[in-house]
Scaffold this active site. Structure first.
Site, short mmCIF file in Angstrom:
data_model
loop_
_atom_site.label_atom_id
_atom_site.label_comp_id
_atom_site.label_asym_id
_atom_site.label_seq_id
_atom_site.Cartn_x
_atom_site.Cartn_y
_atom_site.Cartn_z
N PHE A 41 0.68 -0.97 0.08
CA PHE A 41 -0.08 0.07 0.14
C PHE A 41 0.89 1.32 0.04
CE2 PHE A 41 -2.61 3.82 2.54
CZ PHE A 41 -3.47 3.40 1.75
N GLY A 42 0.80 2.23 -1.47
CA GLY A 42 1.60 3.60 -0.89
C GLY A 42 0.97 4.61 -0.53
N TYR A 43 1.21 5.21 0.53
CA TYR A 43 0.32 6.22 0.95
C TYR A 43 0.92 7.17 0.75
CZ TYR A 43 3.74 6.17 4.51
OH TYR A 43 5.32 5.62 5.39
N GLY A 44 2.73 7.34 0.19
CA GLY A 44 3.20 8.68 -0.27
C GLY A 44 3.25 8.57 -1.54
N SER A 45 5.13 9.13 -2.38
CA SER A 45 5.37 8.82 -3.45
C SER A 45 5.11 7.38 -4.08
CB SER A 45 6.88 8.79 -3.65
OG SER A 45 7.30 7.80 -3.24
N GLU A 48 14.23 3.05 0.95
CA GLU A 48 13.64 3.70 1.97
C GLU A 48 14.07 3.62 3.35
OE1 GLU A 48 11.75 5.45 0.76
OE2 GLU A 48 11.42 5.37 -0.36
#
Ligand code: BEZ
Length: 190
Positions: A23-27, A98
């Site tokens: 799940f991506g919530y930023g870039s 990251e």
């Protein structure tokens, strides 16, 4: 800096699985520079997005750190983003990219159907920078956060590009996020 690469290699929540939902919530919402099998808009419950993680390796420098997104626990909130179905080997390069404080965490994803209604659920992974990592900057007045973002540039580009791309991507998803849209407004006033 806390290099989380080795720690993340041990956080094998989905060992033996042929595919994993990330799940991506930023870039990751607007920039997926990895191979994926499928992508679907989704949200996670009990979390809010915040520009509280410092970045001196991507969107800032040691002298002038930027700010990037992380998540904080908030029982009644939901955080919208984009879920990617990936094969497990995709995680290793992400662990390296990251490495500055982000740890893999298991979450429950809710996928959105075409009509925006909640559809099925699945377990998945996020990269989370919690408050105990050395790069965590935490809360500050929005005007100060916006000023810091306006000033910071790093190897991945201007910090403001990260914020503006995120705000645009959330709008395209039909998602609201007061923290992000308020920061975007503050940035426009600088
Ligand atoms: C994200 O977009 O979800 C993300 C990207 C990098 C680090 C942490 C989170």
């Amino acid at each position: 800096m806390l290099d989380t690469t080795a720690l993340n290699q041990q956080r094998n929540f989905f060992d033996g699985h042929a595919d994993i939902w990330l799940f991506g919530y930023g870039s990751l919402i607007w920039k997926a520079d990895f191979a994926y099998l499928e992508r679907r808009p989704a949200y996670i419950q009990g979390w809010e997005r915040r520009f509280w993680q410092g970045s001196h390796d991507h969107r800032g420098t040691l002298e002038s750190p930027g700010r990037v997104a992380t998540l904080i626990r908030a029982k009644d909130s939901i955080c919208h983003g984009m879920a990617y179905r990936i094969t497990p080997e995709v995680l290793a390069p992400l662990d390296i990219r990251e490495k500055n404080g982000y740890l893999r965490e298991k979450v429950l994803l809710t996928f959105l159907a075409e009509n925006g209604e909640a559809a099925k659920q699945s377990e998945g992974l996020i990269y989370l920078a919690s408050e105990d990592n050395p790069a965590f900057l935490g809360e500050a007045p929005l005007t100060e956060i916006a000023q810091q973002i306006a000033n910071a540039h790093g190897p991945s580009g201007p910090n403001k590009e990260y914020l503006l791309n995120l705000a645009t991507a959330l709008r395209e998803l039909g998602a609201t996020d007061a923290h992000i849209f308020d920061l975007e407004l503050q940035l426009s006033r600088i």
